[in-house]
Design a protein around this motif. Structure first.
Motif, short mmCIF file in Angstrom:
data_model
loop_
_atom_site.label_atom_id
_atom_site.label_comp_id
_atom_site.label_asym_id
_atom_site.label_seq_id
_atom_site.Cartn_x
_atom_site.Cartn_y
_atom_site.Cartn_z
N TRP A 13 0.79 -1.23 0.00
CA TRP A 13 0.00 0.00 0.00
C TRP A 13 0.82 1.28 0.00
O TRP A 13 0.47 2.23 -0.72
N PRO A 14 1.92 1.38 0.75
CA PRO A 14 2.71 2.62 0.64
C PRO A 14 3.25 2.86 -0.77
O PRO A 14 3.24 3.99 -1.26
N ILE A 15 3.69 1.79 -1.42
CA ILE A 15 4.21 1.93 -2.79
C ILE A 15 3.07 2.32 -3.73
O ILE A 15 3.18 3.27 -4.50
N TYR A 16 2.00 1.57 -3.67
CA TYR A 16 0.86 1.82 -4.56
C TYR A 16 0.33 3.24 -4.38
O TYR A 16 0.11 3.96 -5.35
N ASN A 17 0.12 3.66 -3.14
CA ASN A 17 -0.44 4.98 -2.87
C ASN A 17 0.48 6.11 -3.33
O ASN A 17 0.02 7.12 -3.84
N LYS A 18 1.78 5.91 -3.16
CA LYS A 18 2.74 6.92 -3.59
C LYS A 18 2.60 7.20 -5.09
O LYS A 18 2.48 8.34 -5.51
N TYR A 19 2.59 6.16 -5.86
CA TYR A 19 2.50 6.32 -7.31
C TYR A 19 1.10 6.72 -7.75
O TYR A 19 0.94 7.55 -8.64
N GLU A 20 0.10 6.15 -7.13
CA GLU A 20 -1.29 6.47 -7.50
C GLU A 20 -1.58 7.95 -7.27
O GLU A 20 -2.24 8.60 -8.08
N ASP A 21 -1.08 8.50 -6.17
CA ASP A 21 -1.28 9.93 -5.89
C ASP A 21 -0.61 10.80 -6.95
O ASP A 21 -1.19 11.78 -7.41
N LYS A 22 0.60 10.44 -7.33
CA LYS A 22 1.31 11.21 -8.36
C LYS A 22 0.60 11.13 -9.70
O LYS A 22 0.46 12.12 -10.42
N ILE A 23 0.12 9.94 -10.04
CA ILE A 23 -0.60 9.73 -11.30
C ILE A 23 -1.89 10.54 -11.30
O ILE A 23 -2.23 11.20 -12.30
N MET A 24 -2.62 10.49 -10.20
CA MET A 24 -3.88 11.24 -10.11
C MET A 24 -3.63 12.74 -10.22
O MET A 24 -4.40 13.45 -10.87
N ASP A 25 -2.57 13.23 -9.60
CA ASP A 25 -2.25 14.66 -9.71
C ASP A 25 -2.00 15.06 -11.16
O ASP A 25 -2.48 16.10 -11.61
#
Length: 149
Positions: free
Chosen positions: A53-65
């Motif tokens: 989850w920390p890895i997924y959330n880090k990238y998902e947040d950047k992608i969503m931005d």
């Protein structure tokens, strides 16, 4: 997962949610639903989930931005010259390249944590989630109007 379909779907969902009241609340609700959906379908062990989850959330947040910035730019209705339009196209292409780069980095970090088979499965699960979310939005909106004659 088809990148163009995923991007189009996500942009539609962001725009739909973005124009309604409580943008942040709806965004957080969708994120919570996505986390629950992925958790259930991916069936991670507690050790895997703790690292995933920390890895997924880090990238998902950047992608969503990046996707939200793309959407904001597209929604700015202004008359542009060909030169400005070309610049907008180049910026959109650069953002898409950055999104693909982030996804590639995320997959590279996730493979040692959950294995390549589950990374492939994750892509399918994300696609399935987006499809179900779109169906719910269509149901909420009601049936499409009859075709004009």
């Amino acid at each position: 997962m088809k990148p163009k379909l995923s991007i189009s779907l996500l942009l539609f969902l962001i725009s739909f949610v973005g124009f309604s009241q409580g943008f942040r609340d709806k965004k957080e609700k969708i994120k919570a639903l996505k986390i629950a959906f992925i958790s259930q379908k991916l069936n991670l062990s507690s050790v895997q989930a703790e690292k995933f989850w920390p890895i997924y959330n880090k990238y998902e947040d950047k992608i969503m931005d990046l996707k939200e910035a793309q959407l904001r730019q597209r929604l700015q209705k202004r008359e542009t010259s060909d030169e400005e339009a070309l610049k907008q196209i180049e910026e959109a292409e650069a953002a898409e390249i950055e999104i693909m780069s982030l996804k590639k980095k995320m997959r590279a970090e996730l493979i040692p944590v959950i294995g390549a088979d589950k990374v492939v499965e994750l892509q399918k699960i994300e696609h399935e989630f987006h499809k179900k979310l779109l169906e719910k939005l269509k149901d909420r909106k009601g049936p499409p109007p009859p075709p004009r004659r």
